[in-house]
Scaffold this active site. Structure first.
Site, PDB file in Angstrom:
ATOM      1  N   VAL A 128     -47.632   1.820  30.918  1.00  9.20           N
ATOM      2  CA  VAL A 128     -46.864   0.577  30.986  1.00  9.20           C
ATOM      3  C   VAL A 128     -47.370  -0.498  30.034  1.00  9.20           C
ATOM      4  CG1 VAL A 128     -46.072   0.927  33.354  1.00  9.20           C
ATOM      5  CG2 VAL A 128     -48.265  -0.220  32.944  1.00  9.20           C
ATOM      6  N   TYR A 129     -48.484  -0.272  29.358  1.00 11.24           N
ATOM      7  CA  TYR A 129     -48.988  -1.295  28.439  1.00 11.24           C
ATOM      8  C   TYR A 129     -48.022  -1.425  27.259  1.00 11.24           C
ATOM      9  CZ  TYR A 129     -53.550  -1.143  30.830  1.00 11.24           C
ATOM     10  OH  TYR A 129     -54.570  -1.202  31.753  1.00 11.24           O
ATOM     11  N   GLY A 130     -47.491  -2.632  27.113  1.00 12.74           N
ATOM     12  CA  GLY A 130     -46.522  -2.865  26.041  1.00 12.74           C
ATOM     13  C   GLY A 130     -45.275  -2.027  26.200  1.00 12.74           C
ATOM     14  N   GLY A 186     -45.102   1.042  26.865  1.00 10.75           N
ATOM     15  CA  GLY A 186     -45.335   2.322  26.208  1.00 10.75           C
ATOM     16  C   GLY A 186     -45.788   2.188  24.771  1.00 10.75           C
TER      17      GLY A 186
END
Length: 327
Positions: free
Chosen positions: A52-54, A56
């Site tokens: 979920v960081y950015g 993907g």
């Protein structure tokens, strides 16, 4: 950089990890490349990311840089799955979602396996044994070499780790738990850390600098280019700007002055060398910021300073967190 075993496993990782929370969002490809190269040249191996960081983009950006800049075999890539952008369900620990998320992560990372795959958070809507079965499948299929959890409270971690240990050789033991831990947030010392140490699970502290507050940058004002000045990230920093935190930051600053170093180094060295800690995860917007954090390698806090910091930041331990006979 010194290498440490991750929990009670044979996997060794650098004692500082590189976080990618801002990659693909606040950290562009050029800055990310500079960070990765600097980290690797300093002897760093552990790279922490999540699906979920950015949205993907952090995984995708890391995948674009690996091999081009750093040999894949020299990195320990850790990612997480389970967080979902659903207002009605923040976490999905179902076997179907997790395994699909892992396949998507591998595609973005451009690799056949991750070294460490972690469940991002506990899902109360899914039986824990189903969630843990996804970890077993990931290891047995070769898609993950080691597994762990993140943001599990004490009883959740103990239950998960014990379940995995109940059938040694069939289930993949938990190698790690990732939790926020710093001089401003010592809650894990009540139950999570004792459980982790007893069960052979290594702790990977996130936000080891108290969301940036322990660097001292917020002592007199909020810098315009800081997280605290960001509309999106200000609520993340605000809980650590109260009076109790200020006293701890002042103590860290005093210690830094006495050691002719920086508050960042003092705060990071303190958490890095706590019992049970394997590798604090450090996130930076620029290579310059990362380089400052990595230069902590040569610092070990004198016992008297460590004890003073322990005292000023001590969490409250009461029944039943503490041995009842001492209360």
């Amino acid at each position: 950089m010194e290498q440490r075993h991750l929990g009670r496993t044979g996997l060794r990782v650098s004692r500082i990890g590189l976080g990618t929370l801002t990659w693909g969002r606040d950290t562009d490809e050029h800055d990310a490349a500079d960070q990765l190269k600097l980290f690797w040249e300093a002897g760093g191996t552990l790279i922490d990311t999540a699906d979920v960081y950015g949205g993907g983009e952090a995984e995708y950006l890391l995948g674009q840089l690996v091999e081009r800049l750093v040999p894949r075999r020299e990195l320990v890539i850790a990612t997480k799955a389970g967080s979902v952008p659903d207002p009605d369900r923040r976490f999905d620990g179902s076997r179907g979602h997790l395994l699909a998320a892992l396949d998507a992560s591998l595609a973005r990372l451009g690799t056949d396996y991750v070294d460490l795959w972690q469940i991002h958070a506990y899902d109360p809507e899914t039986p824990l044994e189903e969630t843990l079965q996804a970890l077993d499948i990931a290891v047995s299929s070769g898609r993950a070499r080691y597994v762990g959890v993140s943001n599990f409270c004490g009883w959740q971690l103990a239950k998960a780790a014990t379940w995995q240990l109940a059938h040694s050789g069939i289930r993949a033991r938990l190698a790690s738990t990732q939790m926020e831990y710093s001089l401003l947030q010592r809650g894990v010392e009540r139950e999570v850390l004792p459980a982790a140490r007893d069960l052979g699970v290594g702790l990977l502290p996130s936000s080891p600098l108290g969301r940036g507050v322990l660097t001292g940058k917020y002592r007199h004002a909020t810098p315009a280019d800081s997280r605290g000045a960001s509309e999106r990230l200000a609520p993340f920093v605000e809980p650590y700007l109260e009076e109790a935190s200020s006293r701890i930051v002042d103590a860290v600053t005093t210690a830094a002055d006495g050691l002719a170093t920086t508050p960042l180094h003092v705060a990071l060295a303190w958490v890095r060398d706590r019992p049970g800690v394997v590798a604090p995860i450090v996130g930076a917007r620029t290579a310059r910021q990362l380089g400052e954090a990595l230069s902590v390698e040569s610092l070990s806090l004198p016992d008297e300073i460590r004890r003073a910091l322990d005292d000023v930041s001590a969490p409250v331990h009461r029944y039943p967190d503490q041995d009842w006979s001492t209360l």
